[in-house]
Design an enzyme around this catalytic site. Structure first.
Site, PDB file in Angstrom:
ATOM      1  N   GLU A 101     -19.734  21.763  -5.096  1.00  0.00           N
ATOM      2  CA  GLU A 101     -18.511  21.926  -5.883  1.00  0.00           C
ATOM      3  C   GLU A 101     -17.437  22.597  -5.030  1.00  0.00           C
ATOM      4  O   GLU A 101     -17.707  23.576  -4.338  1.00  0.00           O
ATOM      5  CB  GLU A 101     -18.813  22.800  -7.110  1.00  0.00           C
ATOM      6  CG  GLU A 101     -17.606  23.105  -7.974  1.00  0.00           C
ATOM      7  CD  GLU A 101     -17.938  24.091  -9.069  1.00  0.00           C
ATOM      8  OE1 GLU A 101     -18.454  23.646 -10.116  1.00  0.00           O
ATOM      9  OE2 GLU A 101     -17.716  25.308  -8.879  1.00  0.00           O
ATOM     10  N   ASP A 113     -13.653  20.709  -8.896  1.00  0.00           N
ATOM     11  CA  ASP A 113     -13.680  21.541 -10.095  1.00  0.00           C
ATOM     12  C   ASP A 113     -12.273  21.981 -10.500  1.00  0.00           C
ATOM     13  O   ASP A 113     -11.588  22.683  -9.759  1.00  0.00           O
ATOM     14  CB  ASP A 113     -14.553  22.771  -9.849  1.00  0.00           C
ATOM     15  CG  ASP A 113     -14.659  23.658 -11.073  1.00  0.00           C
ATOM     16  OD1 ASP A 113     -14.860  23.126 -12.178  1.00  0.00           O
ATOM     17  OD2 ASP A 113     -14.523  24.889 -10.931  1.00  0.00           O
ATOM     18  N   LYS A 156     -24.340  21.321 -20.684  1.00  0.00           N
ATOM     19  CA  LYS A 156     -23.835  22.062 -21.850  1.00  0.00           C
ATOM     20  C   LYS A 156     -24.381  21.420 -23.128  1.00  0.00           C
ATOM     21  O   LYS A 156     -23.671  20.785 -23.895  1.00  0.00           O
ATOM     22  CB  LYS A 156     -22.310  22.072 -21.846  1.00  0.00           C
ATOM     23  CG  LYS A 156     -21.728  22.798 -20.631  1.00  0.00           C
ATOM     24  CD  LYS A 156     -20.210  22.673 -20.566  1.00  0.00           C
ATOM     25  CE  LYS A 156     -19.677  23.345 -19.303  1.00  0.00           C
ATOM     26  NZ  LYS A 156     -18.206  23.198 -19.173  1.00  0.00           N
ATOM     27  N   LYS A 193     -22.518  25.590  -6.443  1.00  0.00           N
ATOM     28  CA  LYS A 193     -21.272  25.983  -7.081  1.00  0.00           C
ATOM     29  C   LYS A 193     -20.710  27.232  -6.401  1.00  0.00           C
ATOM     30  O   LYS A 193     -21.297  27.756  -5.452  1.00  0.00           O
ATOM     31  CB  LYS A 193     -21.502  26.198  -8.571  1.00  0.00           C
ATOM     32  CG  LYS A 193     -22.176  25.000  -9.252  1.00  0.00           C
ATOM     33  CD  LYS A 193     -22.313  25.173 -10.731  1.00  0.00           C
ATOM     34  CE  LYS A 193     -20.985  24.980 -11.421  1.00  0.00           C
ATOM     35  NZ  LYS A 193     -21.138  24.736 -12.873  1.00  0.00           N
ATOM     36  N   ARG A 197     -34.352  14.411 -44.895  1.00  0.00           N
ATOM     37  CA  ARG A 197     -33.331  15.228 -44.235  1.00  0.00           C
ATOM     38  C   ARG A 197     -33.549  15.316 -42.736  1.00  0.00           C
ATOM     39  O   ARG A 197     -32.588  15.262 -41.959  1.00  0.00           O
ATOM     40  CB  ARG A 197     -33.299  16.611 -44.870  1.00  0.00           C
ATOM     41  CG  ARG A 197     -32.338  17.617 -44.208  1.00  0.00           C
ATOM     42  CD  ARG A 197     -31.007  17.058 -43.792  1.00  0.00           C
ATOM     43  NE  ARG A 197     -30.272  16.387 -44.876  1.00  0.00           N
ATOM     44  CZ  ARG A 197     -29.210  15.624 -44.670  1.00  0.00           C
ATOM     45  NH1 ARG A 197     -28.777  15.359 -43.438  1.00  0.00           N
ATOM     46  NH2 ARG A 197     -28.590  15.069 -45.683  1.00  0.00           N
TER      47      ARG A 197
END
Length: 285
Positions: free
Chosen positions: A197, A218, A135, A167, A100
């Site tokens: 950004e 962005d 992310k 940012k 597994r």
């Protein structure tokens, strides 16, 4: 905090996975005679880009050190439904315990590689590269970013430690885009890049005025991105992020940007279906 080598990270990833699955021992596998040997094959049941070999090999090293694996496909290879990926010969008990965890690594990392390959193919023929983001599933960043590379994509920064991305909140805290960028330039720490950004054409103009060489657009609309490409005219590299989907990525790429970062490569995936099968007549040791 000292960064681990790739090999050490794989070892720790697998150790953690085995601790949560095997714990103090595999009660069911213990029902199998200790001297029983087995030949197992792992099959992929759908079309996919294969990824996860270092983690599968490490599972075997930790659980079935006497096992021998013969890989029929390598990471980054495309497979067809029902295709054999690897053959493994070893003690049946150990292979049952490893099963597994091996499949979990394959199903997760192949999913990332497969999705990345779809996006890379979608922008083929343009100047744009497909990149990942931060992310990621906590604790799996090295593995998932490896999978992006296997799918033909590129990695953005690994974390907060290897590059500077200024940012909107950094700009607000620093007082201005210019102040934040100058502080970054004054840093004596080694960084792979400094990126800023921006959300508007006016901010882009300000970035160009202070000499920014990497700009992240962005959540800009397509018309504004086209305007940005025209304004920059090669003076800096342009990356876009936010609102990118498989359906619109080609249109974004055709604006002439250099890079497209896509969080969905990692955070919006569907596991690839793998299974392990033993021969009907196990081999005695």
């Amino acid at each position: 905090m000292q960064q681990k080598s790739f090999e050490e990270q794989v070892r720790l990833d697998v150790q953690r996975a085995l601790e949560e699955d095997v714990g103090t021992g595999d009660l069911t596998a213990a029902l199998v005679p200790a001297d029983r040997m087995a030949l197992a094959t792992i099959i992929c049941r759908e079309a996919a880009v294969i990824c996860g070999q270092p983690w599968v090999d490490e599972v075997l090293r930790q659980v079935a050190p006497g096992a021998r694996a013969r890989w029929l496909l390598q990471d980054g290879d495309q497979c067809e439904p029902g295709q054999k990926i690897v053959e493994i010969e070893g003690a049946a008990r150990e292979l049952l315990t490893a099963e597994r965890t091996c499949l979990n690594w394959l199903q997760t990392l192949s999913a990332v590689a497969t999705k990345t390959a779809m996006y890379v193919e979608a922008v083929a023929g343009t100047a744009a590269s497909i990149l990942d983001t931060r992310k990621t599933i906590p604790g799996l960043r090295v593995a998932q970013k490896y999978a992006v590379r296997c799918g033909g994509g590129k990695n953005h920064r690994m974390g907060l430690f290897d590059a500077i991305l200024i940012k909107e909140n950094h700009i607000a805290a620093a007082g201005s885009l210019s102040s934040a960028f100058k502080a970054a330039q004054a840093s004596i720490l080694p960084v792979t890049f400094i990126q800023v950004e921006v959300e508007t054409i006016r901010q882009l103009e300000e970035a160009l005025e202070v000499g920014v060489k990497m700009v992240l657009l962005d959540n800009m609309s397509l018309p504004n991105i086209r305007d940005a490409v025209t304004l920059v005219h090669g003076r800096c590299s342009l990356e876009i992020s936010g609102g990118v989907t498989f359906e619109n990525v080609r249109a974004y790429a055709e604006t002439g940007v250099d890079r497209i970062s896509v969080g969905a490569l990692i955070k919006d995936i569907k596991a690839v279906d793998f299974s392990m099968r033993f021969l009907d007549k196990p081999v005695e040791r």
